[in-house]
Design a protein around this motif. Structure first.
Motif, PDB file in Angstrom:
ATOM      1  N   ALA A   1       0.609  -1.305   0.516  1.00  0.00           N
ATOM      2  CA  ALA A   1       0.037   0.382   0.153  1.00  0.00           C
ATOM      3  C   ALA A   1       0.720   1.598  -0.049  1.00  0.00           C
ATOM      4  N   LYS A   2       1.998   1.308  -0.537  1.00  0.00           N
ATOM      5  CA  LYS A   2       2.643   2.397  -0.944  1.00  0.00           C
ATOM      6  C   LYS A   2       2.896   2.628  -2.112  1.00  0.00           C
ATOM      7  N   GLY A   3       3.804   3.684  -2.352  1.00  0.00           N
ATOM      8  CA  GLY A   3       4.040   4.332  -3.611  1.00  0.00           C
ATOM      9  C   GLY A   3       5.420   4.436  -3.628  1.00  0.00           C
ATOM     10  N   TYR A   4       6.365   4.864  -4.614  1.00  0.00           N
ATOM     11  CA  TYR A   4       8.013   4.986  -4.467  1.00  0.00           C
ATOM     12  C   TYR A   4       8.193   6.024  -5.622  1.00  0.00           C
ATOM     13  N   ARG A   5       8.552   7.405  -5.580  1.00  0.00           N
ATOM     14  CA  ARG A   5       8.814   7.838  -6.152  1.00  0.00           C
ATOM     15  C   ARG A   5      10.156   7.562  -6.996  1.00  0.00           C
ATOM     16  N   ALA A   6      10.522   6.906  -8.456  1.00  0.00           N
ATOM     17  CA  ALA A   6      11.705   5.416  -8.522  1.00  0.00           C
ATOM     18  C   ALA A   6      12.276   6.461  -9.742  1.00  0.00           C
ATOM     19  N   GLU A   7      14.136   6.602 -10.015  1.00  0.00           N
ATOM     20  CA  GLU A   7      14.491   6.764 -10.787  1.00  0.00           C
ATOM     21  C   GLU A   7      15.091   5.750 -11.377  1.00  0.00           C
ATOM     22  N   VAL A   8      15.184   5.211 -12.787  1.00  0.00           N
ATOM     23  CA  VAL A   8      16.156   4.203 -13.533  1.00  0.00           C
ATOM     24  C   VAL A   8      17.403   4.432 -13.285  1.00  0.00           C
ATOM     25  N   ARG A   9      18.417   3.254 -12.921  1.00  0.00           N
ATOM     26  CA  ARG A   9      19.291   3.614 -12.872  1.00  0.00           C
ATOM     27  C   ARG A   9      20.691   2.738 -13.852  1.00  0.00           C
ATOM     28  N   TRP A  10      19.457   1.395 -14.140  1.00  0.00           N
ATOM     29  CA  TRP A  10      20.238   0.635 -14.911  1.00  0.00           C
ATOM     30  C   TRP A  10      19.195   0.122 -15.577  1.00  0.00           C
ATOM     31  N   ARG A  11      19.823  -0.673 -16.887  1.00  0.00           N
ATOM     32  CA  ARG A  11      18.143  -1.901 -17.565  1.00  0.00           C
ATOM     33  C   ARG A  11      19.487  -2.608 -18.418  1.00  0.00           C
ATOM     34  N   VAL A  12      18.839  -3.658 -18.144  1.00  0.00           N
ATOM     35  CA  VAL A  12      19.575  -4.846 -18.758  1.00  0.00           C
ATOM     36  C   VAL A  12      18.488  -5.812 -19.223  1.00  0.00           C
TER      37      VAL A  12
END
Length: 94
Positions: free
Chosen positions: A63-74
């Motif tokens: 029941a939470k939302g986290y403001r997220a920023e992408v750091r890596w993608r594979v």
């Protein structure tokens, strides 16, 4: 946050469903959280899905939302850093 600092935090293995939410005008993207710690998480998304660089990651079981920023993608894996917590947007139906 450097990769070295991120690795110092214990990563708890999890298997949680979540939603990547951009804004009211963008589609919700379903994803799976594979590991998580207080500063970030590893997400699994379909390879062909375009994920924005920053978004709200809503985790219904927490029941939470986290403001997220992408750091890596594979391939189908995306590492994100949490920038803070937010309530679920009023426009999200889930």
């Amino acid at each position: 946050m450097t990769d070295e600092n991120a690795r110092l935090e214990h990563r708890q293995r999890v298997l949680k469903g979540a939603s990547i939410l951009g804004d009211v005008n963008t589609s919700e993207i379903s994803c799976t959280i594979r590991n998580m710690h207080s500063k970030g998480a590893e997400l699994r998304v379909p390879v062909d899905v375009v994920v924005p660089d920053d978004f709200l990651l809503y985790v219904p079981t927490d029941a939470k939302g986290y403001r997220a920023e992408v750091r890596w993608r594979v391939r189908d894996r995306i590492g994100v850093e949490f920038l803070g917590e937010e309530p679920k947007p009023h426009w999200h139906y889930g």
